[in-house]
Design a protein around this motif. Sequence first.
Motif, short mmCIF file in Angstrom:
data_model
loop_
_atom_site.label_atom_id
_atom_site.label_comp_id
_atom_site.label_asym_id
_atom_site.label_seq_id
_atom_site.Cartn_x
_atom_site.Cartn_y
_atom_site.Cartn_z
N SER A 123 41.45 43.20 41.10
CA SER A 123 40.92 42.53 42.29
C SER A 123 39.46 42.19 42.06
CB SER A 123 41.06 43.41 43.54
OG SER A 123 40.27 44.58 43.43
N ARG A 179 47.06 41.04 39.46
CA ARG A 179 47.09 41.82 40.69
C ARG A 179 48.05 42.99 40.57
NH1 ARG A 179 42.92 39.82 44.06
NH2 ARG A 179 42.82 37.56 43.78
N ASN A 223 51.97 40.30 46.33
CA ASN A 223 51.15 39.71 45.27
C ASN A 223 51.96 38.87 44.28
OD1 ASN A 223 48.61 40.64 46.04
ND2 ASN A 223 48.88 42.60 44.99
N GLU A 275 50.49 35.47 43.62
CA GLU A 275 49.05 35.39 43.41
C GLU A 275 48.74 34.94 41.98
OE1 GLU A 275 46.51 35.62 45.30
OE2 GLU A 275 47.23 36.54 47.15
N ASP A 315 51.99 29.59 46.18
CA ASP A 315 51.39 29.70 44.85
C ASP A 315 50.27 28.68 44.65
OD1 ASP A 315 53.04 27.50 44.87
OD2 ASP A 315 53.80 27.80 42.83
N HIS A 353 46.45 28.05 44.49
CA HIS A 353 45.30 28.90 44.21
C HIS A 353 44.02 28.07 44.15
CE1 HIS A 353 48.70 30.98 41.87
NE2 HIS A 353 48.59 31.59 43.04
#
Length: 706
Positions: A338, A392, A398, A401, A461, A463
């Motif tokens: 993170s 992640r 997650n 991510e 998805d 980002h």
Amino acid sequence: MEVIFHWCILGKFHRKAAWAMVAICLSLMGTLAWSQEPARPTIDLAEFVQRLLPLESDASDQTDLYESLLLLYTNPLDLNQATREELAATYVLSEAQLNALMAYRQAVGPFLSVYELQAIDGFDLPSIFDLLPFVTVQPPRMGLRTGWVQPTQHFLMVRSGKLLEQQKGFSAIDTNARSNTRYLGPAWNGYIRYRKSRTGLYSLGFTIEKDAGERPWNWSPKRQIFGPDFTSFHAQVLNRGRVKNLLLGDYQLQVGQGLVFAAGFSLGMGSEVIRSTYRSTLGLRPYTSALEANYMRGLAATIRVGPRLDVTLLGSSTRRDGSLDQAVADPNEAVISSLVGSGYHRTAAERDKHGNISEQNIGFHSLYRLKSQQGQLGLTSLYTHYGIKIQRKAQPYNYYEFSGADHWVLGLHGDYHWQNFHFFGEGARSQSGGIGAVGGLIAGLGKTVDFTFLLRHYDKDFHTFYGQSLAESSRPINEDGTYWGLRYSPSRKWQFSSYYDYFSFPWLKYLVNAPSQGYSYFLHARYKPHKRFSAYLLFQQKNKERNLPNSEASLVPLVETERRSAVLHMQWDKPMKYVLRTRIQYGAFRYIGYSESRGFTVVQDATWKFAKGELSGRLAFFKTDNYDSRQYVYEKDMLYAFSIPAYYDTGTRHYLLLKYNLSNDLRLWLRWSQTRYQHLDSISSGLNSIAGKTRSEIKAQLLYQF
């Protein structure tokens, strides 16, 4: 001169004839205009933000907005040079007023004084008073050498403060306790800011900051730690031939609707129900905040390629804080689990994360403006590389991510003005294939009604690391939504506003173990019979689904939650004498089908103004069932400071703030605040905990204007 303007306004002429008459009046008075330019009024930015966002749940969410408005206030827009986008970013003018101002400037020519705002159709006195702190009229643009010796802003500011009660992190180590972690630095915090600038020519400045518990000095250039815990610097040159903007140091970029690049000029959802849906394209901006994330560090430039085409190129190499973990495939490989944006480096564990990850960015933006500022088209691209791979934690929420060390995102944005209709939108695609899209309109339906509509879609998805478009979540990912806003102003005394927002989350979220949905609505009524008194009443409700807490079921069920808030706010103002504010605030939260948590706050603020400064204070009583019904209320603070504490339990909150002009160049602020709790035996938790029922803070600030 003001009498002549009123005569020009009140004359019953055809619009073109009226403009011609105003132009004649201005030419006759030209030699007096700049000499009679009024001083810009001072503004309480915390109160201004509170009017825009009267209900908040987290102070840190709006610190960047406060910094952006402060940057605008300290570097006001020149009415003769400001673009429509820049004027829209003040959140003061309606679509019809923006159209009228642009048409007036094109027909009459350059402004000679801010008094001319009275001559523009649709500009009432409340709008002008709200706009004046952010605009000015400057003489014809001077050279860089002349501007260097005649800056519009040149100051050095120093601030420090500390809690009067001891936090656990500063206490002696208890050898019988499980944890012996303590803060490594002293209990005081420190902040230094320097800036020298001339609007439209240049800006030079630096910011230094140390939080309580951090060491005053640490030197690690490889991690971009240069003595104090946080240092920031910028040097900017503007409007030098084809070079429209050149920035060295720390900066942000605000373009489009914030899908790829976003700075602090964003309201989110609040009492400004119309303009909150649109984000102005402001370009490169120096980063002056003490927030230790969401900025770039390097070199950036905007070049005028053609009369209506600008191209921006940027490069950045900075360090980020991150939590490291073992890779799933290879336990010997370190990965970023993170990114940490708190900016705290007080303990050994926090210091280990300080600047431990390298980040490089290469970005591009091109902007083509249509004729007569009718609209614009822009193309954006950003490539980001991390020195360590991001992976992640293996949790279901997650799953979509971002994972990896390299990422790119490409976006296209545009907007178009037709009469009193403003259409805008942006679409972007990230390396994963995820799509983000925002589209909407703002319409002025006559002089009394404004309307806005916005659609948003962010794939699970999608980002974006530097994007921050309108969303219910803190990031534009895994969300669909529809926003409607309406404002009705039947007279100068009354204004009614409302919005409705529906949102859904197609995939899981933290503490939400299934796809979920929700909605919120907001009602706001403002009454301002004259400039000395104003009042507003508002109600807001938000319903959304969450996991049922403390459930023992193997599959935790989702339960709809409901949060309701209501505020009555009144203000009395006698210019140059005093300001009185009374606020009654109520809030309730519940998991539907379960018990409800309720709370309220009664606040009385007073400011007394005298020849060399002002004295402000607050008395507040609050009562909440628990932390779920906590109350957030903005507080008046020092210049460049922002305060919005959480009120919970039962108790009182009070503060005193003194601003005193020691001389024409030197100003002093002193602030004392205290919260007293009735039922708590310990305040806060962990190393921040304080034994007892009282939390007090003192702060002092000096500002020297060169």
